[in-house]
Design an enzyme around this catalytic site. Structure first.
Site, PDB file in Angstrom:
ATOM      1  N   GLU A  98      44.074  53.221  44.229  1.00 53.95           N
ATOM      2  CA  GLU A  98      43.928  51.819  44.638  1.00 53.95           C
ATOM      3  C   GLU A  98      43.982  51.800  46.157  1.00 53.95           C
ATOM      4  O   GLU A  98      45.053  52.001  46.742  1.00 53.95           O
ATOM      5  CB  GLU A  98      45.040  50.970  44.039  1.00 53.95           C
ATOM      6  CG  GLU A  98      45.035  51.079  42.530  1.00 53.95           C
ATOM      7  CD  GLU A  98      45.397  49.785  41.836  1.00 53.95           C
ATOM      8  OE1 GLU A  98      44.989  49.609  40.703  1.00 53.95           O
ATOM      9  OE2 GLU A  98      46.097  48.954  42.451  1.00 53.95           O
ATOM     10  N   CYS A 133      46.029  44.470  50.882  1.00 51.99           N
ATOM     11  CA  CYS A 133      44.764  45.137  50.543  1.00 51.99           C
ATOM     12  C   CYS A 133      43.682  44.096  50.323  1.00 51.99           C
ATOM     13  O   CYS A 133      42.513  44.351  50.571  1.00 51.99           O
ATOM     14  CB  CYS A 133      44.935  46.015  49.317  1.00 51.99           C
ATOM     15  SG  CYS A 133      45.604  45.154  47.902  1.00 51.99           S
TER      16      CYS A 133
END
Ligand code: NAD
Length: 457
Positions: free
Chosen positions: A228, A262
Site C-alpha cells: 500500500e 496517502c
C-alpha cells in the site's frame, strides 16, 4: 541496538527504545511460527472476544494514546484524538464481518458429491507499517490477520514506535498471546531483517521506493505480498459547484494531517470558468489554517514528521517557480526548531513540474485550470499513481461519467481524503498491489482451500 525517538515539533529527544537486530528478529519469527498453529485452532468466537477487549482497552486509554501519537509524530492533538476515535468503527467492522466472511461455505451438492471452500490462515505474516496513521494502517492489517488465525510480526515505523509498543501492550492485555502478536522495533534495516524471515505473507504500507525494495527482496520466495504505497491524488472542481463549500472541503483534504496522508489531495484541477473565484476562496481557507504546537487543541497544521521531507518540499517549490509557477501562499520552511513548513499554494503549474507529478506528502498544493471535463480526465490520469481521485459537481450523472474514466482505486463525488472500512482500499500502478478493508480485506489474510467430498453412499 537503540532507537532514539525525537519530537518533530521541537527536535527534543523523547526516549531511547531498545531496537531489534537480525538475531532478535529471527528469534521473534521462530516464536511466532511456534505459536501460530494453536492460535489458528482457537475458536473464532474467542478470537473475536480478544479483539473486542482490545477495542475496549483502546477506548479506555484513548486520551493517553492520542498524546503518545501526537508527541512522537507531531500530529495535532485534535487529529490524534480523531484517529483514535476513527479506529473504533474499523475494528467494529472487522468484528461484525469476520465470522461470516471466513465461515466455511458449501458451494455445491450434487448427489454424493459436495464442494466446499474453507479459509485457512496464511500462517506467520509480516506487517511493515508507516507512521502517518499508525492506528489506521496498522489495524487494517493486524486486526483481520489475527481474526483469520495468523501470527503477526508487526513493525511500526521508527517514527511511530511508541505507538507500536502501545498497540502490542493492549493486544496482549486483551488476551492475544505474545508469540501471536509481536512488535518488531527499529528502522528500515530491521524491516529488511523481518521480511528476510521465511514468513508466509508480507503486508507493507509505506513509500514506493521501499515497497519496490521489499518486492525485490521477497520475489524469489513466492510469498503473498501486498504493497500500500503513495499517491498523487487529484480533484476536479466543475463550474456548477458551491465554490466556498468546495474550497473548504478540498483545503481540508489537502492539508489535514499536515498533508501527510496517502490519500491527501495533491493536485487540484478547476474548470476554467470558475478558476479565479475558486483559487481566491481556496487561498482564504488556507490562510485560516492554524499552525502551532501540536499539543494545543486549536492547532490544525503541525510539523512534518520526518525532517528530510522539508528538502523535498523546498525542491518542489523551487522547481515549480523556476518553470513559471506563482506562489499564492507559503513556500518556505518556518524558522523554528523542529520540522516546520508553511502551508503552500501554487498556481500556473503544469505537469512538467515535480509538484504535479511526485508525491509531496506535506502542506503544499498546485492548482491548475482544466478546459473541460475531457481535459480534466486526461490530466487526472496523467500520473504514475492511482490511489484516489474525486470530482466536485452538482450533477451526479456527470460525476459518475468522469469517475468511470479515471484509473484509481477509490473515487469520490463531493468528498475527498476519505476511507471506509466497508470499501476496499487499493491502488493502481505505483500506488501498490493488493488491498485492505472490506470483506476482501479479511479474505486477503487467508488461503482458500477447495474441498471435493464424495460420500460413499
Ligand atoms: P517508508 O517507506 O519510509 O517506511 C515504511 C516502513 O518500511 C517503515 O516501517 C520502515 O522502517 C520500513 N522500511 C524501510 N526500509 C525498509 C526495507 N528495506 N525493508 C523493509 N522495511 C523497510 O514510508 P513512511 O515514510 O513510513 O510512510 C509514508 C509513505 O507511506 C507515503 O508514501 C504514503 O503515501 C504511504 N502510505 C500509503 C498508505 C496506503 O494505504 N496506500 C497509507 C499510509 C501511508
Amino acid at each position: 541496538m537503540a532507537l532514539k525517538v525525537t519530537n518533530p515539533a521541537n527536535g527534543a529527544k523523547i526516549v531511547t527504545l531498545p531496537s531489534d537486530d537480525a538475531k532478535s528478529v529471527k528469534a521473534k519469527y521462530e516464536r511466532a511460527r511456534a505459536s501460530q498453529p494453536a492460535w489458528a485452532r482457537v475458536r473464532m468466537k474467542q478470537r473475536l472476544e480478544a479483539i473486542a477487549r482490545f477495542r475496549a482497552l483502546v477506548l479506555a486509554d484513548a486520551e493517553h494514546l492520542a498524546k503518545v501519537l501526537s508527541t512522537e509524530v507531531g500530529k495535532p492533538i485534535a487529529q490524534a484524538r480523531n484517529e483514535l476515535k476513527g479506529v473504533l468503527p474499523r475494528i467494529d467492522f472487522f468484528l461484525e464481518a469476520a465470522a461470516q466472511t471466513l465461515r466455511t461455505k458449501r458451494v455445491s451438492r450434487d448427489g454424493a458429491m459436495e464442494e466446499r471452500i474453507s479459509h485457512e490462515p496464511l500462517g506467520v505474516v509480516a506487517n511493515v507499517s508507516a507512521w502517518n496513521y499508525p492506528w489506521f494502517v496498522g489495524s487494517n492489517v493486524f486486526v483481520p490477520a489475527l481474526l483469520a488465525g495468523n501470527a503477526v510480526l508487526y513493525k511500526p515505523s521508527e517514527f511511530a514506535a511508541m505507538t507500536g509498543l502501545e498497540i502490542a501492550r493492549l493486544l496482549h492485555a486483551a488476551g492475544v498471546p505474545e508469540g501471536v502478536f509481536t512488535a518488531v522495533i527499529g528502522d528500515g534495516k530491521v524491516g529488511g531483517a523481518l521480511v528476510a524471515q521465511p514468513v508466509d505473507g508480507v503486508f507493507f504500507t509505506g513509500s514506493v521506493a521501499t515497497g519496490k525494495r521489499i518486492a525485490a527482496a521477497v520475489a524469489g520466495r513466492l510469498v503473498k505480498l501486498q504493497l500500500e504505497l503513495g499517491g498523487k491524488d487529484p480533484i476536479y472542481v466543475c463550474e456548477d459547484v458551491d465554490i466556498a463549500k468546495a474550497a473548504a472541503g478540498i483545503a481540508d483534504g489537502a492539508f489535514y494531517n499536515t498533508g501527510q496522508s496517502c490519500c491527501s489531495v495533491e493536485r487540484i484541477y478547476v474548470h476554467r470558468r470558475v478558476f479565479a473565484p475558486f483559487v481566491e476562496a481556496f487561498v482564504a481557507e488556507v490562510r485560516r489554517l492554524r499552525r502551532g504546537d501540536p499539543a494545543d487543541d486549536a492547532t490544525y497544521i503541525g510539523p512534518l514528521t520526518r525532517a528530510p521531507q522539508l528538502k523535498v518540499l523546498e525542491a518542489q517549490v523551487k522547481d515549480a517557480v523556476k518553470k513559471g509557477a506563482r506562489l499564492l501562499a507559503g513556500g518556505k520552511r518556518v524558522k523554528a526548531k523542529g520540522n516546520w513548513f508553511e502551508p503552500t499554494v501554487l498556481v500556473d503549474v503544469d505537469h512538467s513540474m515535480a509538484v504535479m507529478r511526485e508525491e509531496s506528502f506535506g502542506p503544499i498544493i498546485g492548482i491548475m485550470a482544466a478546459k473541460d471535463d475531457a481535459d480534466a480526465v486526461r490530466l487526472m490520469n496523467d500520473t504514475s499513481y492511482g490511489l484516489t481521485a474525486g470530482v466536485y459537481t452538482g450533477d451526479r450523472g456527470r460525476a459518475e461519467k468522469i469517475l468511470s474514466q479515471v484509473a484509481s482505486g477509490s473515487v469520490y463525488w463531493n468528498c475527498c481524503d476519505r476511507v471506509s472500512p466497508r470499501l476496499p482500499w487499493s491502488g493502481l500502478r505505483d500506488s501498490g498491489i493488493g488491498l485492505t478493508l472490506s470483506t476482501y480485506g479479511i479474505e486477503t489474510f487467508t488461503r482458500p482451500k477447495a474441498w471435493h467430498l464424495r460420500s460413499p453412499t
